[in-house]
Design a protein around this motif. Structure first.
Motif, PDB file in Angstrom:
ATOM      1  N   PHE A  53     -10.876  69.609 -26.437  1.00 38.41           N
ATOM      2  CA  PHE A  53      -9.560  69.897 -27.253  1.00 38.41           C
ATOM      3  C   PHE A  53      -9.097  71.397 -27.029  1.00 38.41           C
ATOM      4  CE2 PHE A  53     -12.695  67.259 -29.532  1.00 38.41           C
ATOM      5  CZ  PHE A  53     -11.701  66.160 -30.163  1.00 38.41           C
ATOM      6  N   GLN A  54      -7.746  71.509 -26.797  1.00 39.09           N
ATOM      7  CA  GLN A  54      -6.966  72.527 -26.709  1.00 39.09           C
ATOM      8  C   GLN A  54      -5.669  72.639 -27.462  1.00 39.09           C
ATOM      9  OE1 GLN A  54      -5.914  73.740 -22.914  1.00 39.09           O
ATOM     10  NE2 GLN A  54      -4.917  75.822 -23.453  1.00 39.09           N
ATOM     11  N   THR A  55      -5.741  73.438 -28.873  1.00 40.16           N
ATOM     12  CA  THR A  55      -4.757  73.327 -29.877  1.00 40.16           C
ATOM     13  C   THR A  55      -4.663  71.805 -30.213  1.00 40.16           C
ATOM     14  OG1 THR A  55      -3.040  73.345 -28.357  1.00 40.16           O
ATOM     15  CG2 THR A  55      -3.775  75.505 -29.295  1.00 40.16           C
ATOM     16  N   SER A  56      -3.365  71.343 -29.945  1.00 34.45           N
ATOM     17  CA  SER A  56      -3.302  70.009 -30.300  1.00 34.45           C
ATOM     18  C   SER A  56      -3.349  68.955 -29.208  1.00 34.45           C
ATOM     19  CB  SER A  56      -1.926  69.530 -30.889  1.00 34.45           C
ATOM     20  OG  SER A  56      -0.767  69.911 -30.054  1.00 34.45           O
ATOM     21  N   LEU A  57      -3.711  69.473 -28.045  1.00 34.06           N
ATOM     22  CA  LEU A  57      -3.937  68.770 -26.692  1.00 34.06           C
ATOM     23  C   LEU A  57      -5.449  68.194 -26.645  1.00 34.06           C
ATOM     24  CD1 LEU A  57      -2.165  71.051 -24.248  1.00 34.06           C
ATOM     25  CD2 LEU A  57      -1.424  69.121 -25.379  1.00 34.06           C
ATOM     26  N   PHE A  58      -5.648  66.962 -25.972  1.00 31.70           N
ATOM     27  CA  PHE A  58      -6.899  66.271 -26.050  1.00 31.70           C
ATOM     28  C   PHE A  58      -7.005  65.628 -24.613  1.00 31.70           C
ATOM     29  CE2 PHE A  58      -9.165  62.085 -26.319  1.00 31.70           C
ATOM     30  CZ  PHE A  58     -10.192  62.709 -26.857  1.00 31.70           C
ATOM     31  N   ALA A  71     -13.102  59.854 -14.426  1.00 35.21           N
ATOM     32  CA  ALA A  71     -11.805  59.337 -14.874  1.00 35.21           C
ATOM     33  C   ALA A  71     -11.525  59.874 -16.154  1.00 35.21           C
ATOM     34  CB  ALA A  71     -12.162  57.962 -15.183  1.00 35.21           C
ATOM     35  N   MET A  72     -10.148  60.317 -16.317  1.00 35.28           N
ATOM     36  CA  MET A  72      -9.852  61.132 -17.287  1.00 35.28           C
ATOM     37  C   MET A  72      -8.503  60.769 -17.908  1.00 35.28           C
ATOM     38  SD  MET A  72      -9.285  64.936 -15.918  1.00 35.28           S
ATOM     39  CE  MET A  72     -10.846  64.712 -14.746  1.00 35.28           C
ATOM     40  N   ALA A  73      -8.231  60.862 -19.072  1.00 35.55           N
ATOM     41  CA  ALA A  73      -6.930  60.622 -19.744  1.00 35.55           C
ATOM     42  C   ALA A  73      -6.609  61.455 -20.749  1.00 35.55           C
ATOM     43  CB  ALA A  73      -6.935  59.231 -20.549  1.00 35.55           C
ATOM     44  N   TYR A  74      -5.270  61.900 -20.971  1.00 38.34           N
ATOM     45  CA  TYR A  74      -4.837  63.056 -21.715  1.00 38.34           C
ATOM     46  C   TYR A  74      -3.938  62.625 -22.942  1.00 38.34           C
ATOM     47  CZ  TYR A  74      -5.807  65.964 -17.656  1.00 38.34           C
ATOM     48  OH  TYR A  74      -6.549  66.634 -16.307  1.00 38.34           O
ATOM     49  N   GLY A  75      -4.069  63.251 -23.824  1.00 42.45           N
ATOM     50  CA  GLY A  75      -3.416  62.839 -24.969  1.00 42.45           C
ATOM     51  C   GLY A  75      -3.275  64.219 -26.006  1.00 42.45           C
ATOM     52  N   TYR A  76      -3.005  63.683 -26.995  1.00 43.82           N
ATOM     53  CA  TYR A  76      -3.207  64.944 -28.360  1.00 43.82           C
ATOM     54  C   TYR A  76      -3.856  64.627 -29.652  1.00 43.82           C
ATOM     55  CZ  TYR A  76       0.416  61.971 -30.815  1.00 43.82           C
ATOM     56  OH  TYR A  76       0.977  60.931 -31.416  1.00 43.82           O
ATOM     57  N   ASN A  77      -4.342  65.444 -30.282  1.00 43.67           N
ATOM     58  CA  ASN A  77      -4.939  65.108 -31.419  1.00 43.67           C
ATOM     59  C   ASN A  77      -4.093  65.858 -32.734  1.00 43.67           C
ATOM     60  OD1 ASN A  77      -6.522  67.871 -32.740  1.00 43.67           O
ATOM     61  ND2 ASN A  77      -6.207  68.027 -30.443  1.00 43.67           N
ATOM     62  N   THR A  78      -4.475  65.271 -33.884  1.00 40.36           N
ATOM     63  CA  THR A  78      -4.099  65.836 -35.318  1.00 40.36           C
ATOM     64  C   THR A  78      -5.313  66.083 -35.971  1.00 40.36           C
ATOM     65  OG1 THR A  78      -3.491  63.645 -36.034  1.00 40.36           O
ATOM     66  CG2 THR A  78      -1.703  65.150 -35.068  1.00 40.36           C
ATOM     67  N   LEU A  86      -6.929  60.670 -32.575  1.00 43.89           N
ATOM     68  CA  LEU A  86      -6.749  61.038 -31.096  1.00 43.89           C
ATOM     69  C   LEU A  86      -5.595  60.102 -30.449  1.00 43.89           C
ATOM     70  CD1 LEU A  86     -10.578  61.595 -30.330  1.00 43.89           C
ATOM     71  CD2 LEU A  86      -8.595  63.478 -30.936  1.00 43.89           C
ATOM     72  N   ARG A  87      -4.970  60.478 -29.764  1.00 45.39           N
ATOM     73  CA  ARG A  87      -3.761  59.468 -28.973  1.00 45.39           C
ATOM     74  C   ARG A  87      -4.000  60.033 -27.375  1.00 45.39           C
ATOM     75  NH1 ARG A  87       1.457  57.028 -29.923  1.00 45.39           N
ATOM     76  NH2 ARG A  87       1.446  55.874 -27.903  1.00 45.39           N
ATOM     77  N   LEU A  88      -4.249  58.589 -26.763  1.00 40.81           N
ATOM     78  CA  LEU A  88      -4.150  58.871 -25.225  1.00 40.81           C
ATOM     79  C   LEU A  88      -3.177  58.371 -24.709  1.00 40.81           C
ATOM     80  CD1 LEU A  88      -7.961  57.717 -24.536  1.00 40.81           C
ATOM     81  CD2 LEU A  88      -7.305  60.024 -24.549  1.00 40.81           C
ATOM     82  N   PHE A  89      -2.481  58.931 -23.620  1.00 41.39           N
ATOM     83  CA  PHE A  89      -1.423  58.598 -22.651  1.00 41.39           C
ATOM     84  C   PHE A  89      -1.950  57.804 -21.739  1.00 41.39           C
ATOM     85  CE2 PHE A  89       0.294  62.326 -25.026  1.00 41.39           C
ATOM     86  CZ  PHE A  89       1.213  61.858 -25.734  1.00 41.39           C
ATOM     87  N   ILE A  90      -1.833  56.349 -21.659  1.00 45.53           N
ATOM     88  CA  ILE A  90      -2.334  55.797 -20.443  1.00 45.53           C
ATOM     89  C   ILE A  90      -1.109  55.278 -19.718  1.00 45.53           C
ATOM     90  CG2 ILE A  90      -3.656  53.495 -19.642  1.00 45.53           C
ATOM     91  CD1 ILE A  90      -5.453  55.547 -21.481  1.00 45.53           C
TER      92      ILE A  90
END
Length: 134
Positions: A53-58, A71-78, A86-90
């Motif tokens: 977690f980094q601010t709203s990034l995940f 393996a990794m996926a990026y997204g954001y968190n609230t 948590l929401r991932l961008f696949i």
């Protein structure tokens, strides 16, 4: 003198409000290694999954020791109160990422049971996830 006092109170109020907002994200900030997943009384040990977690990034990371690859996926968190979403961008570069997780979709909601210091406990879909902060 009166003007300086009013300005000082205003600055203090703004800093206090911003500090309170920052508290929600700073508790999560950093790299968390998943240790256990508990479901229906069974505990599974895990040491190859990280939530970052980094601010709203995940970022969700999975290590495959057999091939020494990540393996990794990026997204954001609230994160508000005890609710964490948590929401991932696949994308096309990593279409099978969700198949390596226990997530059913690219969005997952959690209840934060505990977060602070070096320990985080999340609950979602009948499972309890325990993490250690690094």
């Amino acid at each position: 003198m009166k003007k300086k006092t009013i300005i000082g109170i205003g600055v203090w109020a703004c800093v206090s409000l911003l500090g309170g907002c920052d508290k929600m994200t700073t508790d999560l900030e950093g790299q968390w290694q998943l240790n256990t997943i508990e479901a229906e009384g069974e505990v599974q040990q895990v040491d190859t999954v990280w939530y970052n977690f980094q601010t709203s990034l995940f970022r969700y990371q999975i290590y495959a020791p057999q091939t020494d690859t990540w393996a990794m996926a990026y997204g954001y968190n609230t994160y508000e109160g005890e609710r964490l979403s948590l929401r991932l961008f696949i994308d096309d570069s990593n279409p099978d990422f969700l198949g390596r997780t226990d997530w059913e979709a690219d969005t997952r909601d959690f209840i934060v049971e505990e977060v602070g210091g070096k320990r985080m406990v999340l609950r979602s879909e009948g499972k309890t996830y325990t993490f250690t902060k690094y």
